[in-house]
Design an enzyme around this catalytic site. Structure first.
Site, PDB file in Angstrom:
ATOM      1  N   CYS A  77     -62.850  22.724 -31.456  1.00 41.96           N
ATOM      2  CA  CYS A  77     -62.604  24.157 -31.641  1.00 41.96           C
ATOM      3  C   CYS A  77     -62.065  24.441 -33.035  1.00 41.96           C
ATOM      4  CB  CYS A  77     -61.601  24.632 -30.591  1.00 41.96           C
ATOM      5  SG  CYS A  77     -61.109  26.338 -30.815  1.00 41.96           S
ATOM      6  N   CYS A  83     -54.068  28.079 -32.717  1.00 45.14           N
ATOM      7  CA  CYS A  83     -53.957  28.594 -31.353  1.00 45.14           C
ATOM      8  C   CYS A  83     -52.885  27.825 -30.594  1.00 45.14           C
ATOM      9  CB  CYS A  83     -55.305  28.504 -30.634  1.00 45.14           C
ATOM     10  SG  CYS A  83     -55.194  28.624 -28.847  1.00 45.14           S
ATOM     11  N   CYS A 169     -62.982  30.906 -26.394  1.00 45.10           N
ATOM     12  CA  CYS A 169     -62.175  29.723 -26.109  1.00 45.10           C
ATOM     13  C   CYS A 169     -63.109  28.672 -25.526  1.00 45.10           C
ATOM     14  CB  CYS A 169     -61.083  30.076 -25.113  1.00 45.10           C
ATOM     15  SG  CYS A 169     -60.251  28.631 -24.447  1.00 45.10           S
ATOM     16  N   CYS A 428     -48.005  20.236 -10.490  1.00 48.43           N
ATOM     17  CA  CYS A 428     -48.519  20.492 -11.840  1.00 48.43           C
ATOM     18  C   CYS A 428     -47.418  20.297 -12.879  1.00 48.43           C
ATOM     19  CB  CYS A 428     -49.109  21.894 -11.924  1.00 48.43           C
ATOM     20  SG  CYS A 428     -47.969  23.166 -11.397  1.00 48.43           S
TER      21      CYS A 428
END
Ligand code: SAH
Length: 489
Positions: A77, A83, A169, A428
């Site tokens: 990217c 970012c 994205c 998570c």
């Protein structure tokens, strides 16, 4: 006398990166300092500028990679660095997987207090994601106003609230960029303003898009600072399947959020056009499971369906169901795990706090023809004790899948009181997982399996599936304790 060097802001240092920090930042040592260098890769030798000095450690900014690490690769990217959403794009995929395993191990060792021997026995390798780019089914993009006064959409730069315009994205779906562009164009034409965090003025706060892997359909939800019903027809004409069949935006709505908060959704989703929920499916060839799910915008749904179904299959492996079990699925969302379990258990009871999600879970049981799953709305830590009191149920298997902050302590104690044979903990956040596993292993459970799943490829995040098995008969022990206490009173 040896004079120790003291770092000052703006000093430039050359350092070899020997480790990764918790978020995937590079760590190196120089003159007794531990340096945290974002964007540096383990094995690199870099020059870096000192940005902030603390006692014994400092934050530095990567200036130049002098000798690249064998683990370094070109980020796919173009805005990976500014970012900051993908902390690991410059790291080879193999090393990303190693990093995630180490991250989980470190948390279990440091926070959970588990021994090296235990870790060797239980830790598995990270399960790779079948896709490392374009895997995300959900995108939430903040909308703001650019320097020229026109609306922009993109990503917050690093940990700031400055929006970097980026319409594509690489973790998300290829059509997202064009959809966003169309929304921004519509806003410009209609003089629709973007929300401004400082003043609290402006209409559009966020654009939410979720795509079904199964059908390719998209569900759009605008998060607004006021009513948007007047735009429904024109928005549909611009974005709906009539104008753009290739985007398949078959349902759209908006949620009004007038609060000054980081929480994205506000009030209940009001319709703009089409379907009120998206439908997707998850599969397990091994168990011949093909489960369909209705998902409302405010309901949680794993962002990477490619690996989510592998995780759920593992949950089924670990549960070893024979058809006689009662299973609790706590923090069940739309019943994804619950319904995988329902295919093999006698009964599944799911508990979930978000009303739309519980509603979806019940709809999903019906959609898949399963009548042995029921769903209760509320906080797991409150619903489960009330349920035990009311129905005096016992559970053979309990699954928990809490958000990052982990499980409420009282819930963990309630679960060990129920004393299921197996407790499957899906997490998570390795840090809160380790904290909770420590508590559970102190209450009659043995940790027997821990496997990281690369749910969030290219980022520093990791998902974990773990298994705890009952060693001592906690339930009997508690009864004995009660008797002993009565004897002594
Ligand atoms: N197991 C599901 C959802 C996991 S995400 C899946 O894999 O899709 C965690 C879920 O816990 C979210 O749906 C969130 O709304 C819910 N939740 C958060 N706090 C809760 C609480 N105290 N009690 C019950 N559910 C909660």
């Amino acid at each position: 006398m040896c004079e120790e060097r003291v770092f000052k802001k703006n000093d430039i240092v050359t350092v070899t990166v020997t480790d990764f920090g918790n978020d995937g930042e590079g760590i190196g040592k120089a003159d007794g300092y531990t340096l945290f260098i974002k964007d540096a890769v383990i094995g690199d030798t870099v020059s870096a500028r000192i940005m902030k000095v603390k006692k014994g450690y400092a934050y530095a900014r990567l200036l130049e990679v002098i000798t690249p690490s064998p683990h370094r690769t070109d980020p796919p990217c173009p805005v990976a660095r500014p970012c900051g959403g993908c902390q690991l794009q410059s790291v080879t995929y193999e090393e990303q997987l190693h990093f995630k395993r180490r991250k989980v191990e470190n948390a279990l060792r440091r926070i959970g207090g588990f021994s090296e021997e235990k870790l060797r026995a239980v830790m598995q390798d990270t399960e790779p994601s079948p896709r490392t780019l374009r895997y995300r089914n959900k995108m939430i993009v903040p909308v703001g106003t650019g320097k020229d006064g026109a609306p922009v959409a993109g990503f917050y730069a690093g940990r700031t609230h400055d929006i970097i315009p980026c319409e594509d994205c690489l973790l998300g779906q290829p059509e997202n960029g064009a959809i966003l562009k169309e929304i921004l164009g519509f806003m410009r034409e209609k003089g629709m303003s973007a929300y401004d965090e400082e003043s609290g003025e402006g209409l559009i706060r966020h654009v939410f898009l979720r795509r079904s892997r199964e059908s390719g359909e998209n569900m759009l939800c605008l998060i607004t600072n006021g009513d948007a019903a007047e735009y429904a027809h024109e928005l549909q004409a611009r974005l709906g399947p009539g104008a753009h069949p290739e985007w398949k935006i078959t349902g759209a709505g908006y949620s009004v959020n007038r609060e000054r908060t980081n929480v994205i959704f506000g009030g209940p989703v009001r319709p703009l056009w089409g379907k009120a929920a998206l439908e997707d499916a998850l599969h397990s060839e091994k168990y011949d499971i093909h489960m369909r799910y209705r998902i409302s915008p405010m309901s949680f749904y794993q962002v990477n369906p490619y690996i989510a179904e592998k995780m759920y299959e593992k949950v089924l492996d670990l549960a070893e169901l024979t058809g006689t079990e009662t299973v609790f699925d706590l923090y069940c969302g739309i019943g994804t795990i619950s319904l995988f379990l329902a295919s093999g258990a006698r009964e599944v009871i799911g508990v979930e706090i978000v009303p739309d999600a519980v509603k979806n879970a019940a709809e999903n049981a019906a959609l898949n023809g399963l009548s042995n799953a029921r769903f209760l709305e509320g906080k797991a830590e409150e619903v489960v004790p009330a349920l035990m009191k009311r129905e005096n149920l016992r559970a053979d298997v309990v699954v928990v899948d809490p958000p990052r902050k982990g499980c409420d302590e009282t819930l963990l104690d309630t679960i060990t009181g129920i004393a299921p044979e197996k407790l499957i903990y899906v997490s998570c956040d390795p840090a809160t997982l380790a904290r909770d596993l420590k508590r559970l292993t102190g209450c009659g459970y043995d940790l027997t399996f821990v496997k990281p799943y690369d749910q969030f490829a290219m980022t520093g995040h990791v998902e974990v599936v773990s298994l705890l098995q009952r060693v001592s008969n906690t339930r009997e022990r508690m009864i004995t304790l009660d008797v002993e206490m009565e004897d002594h009173s």
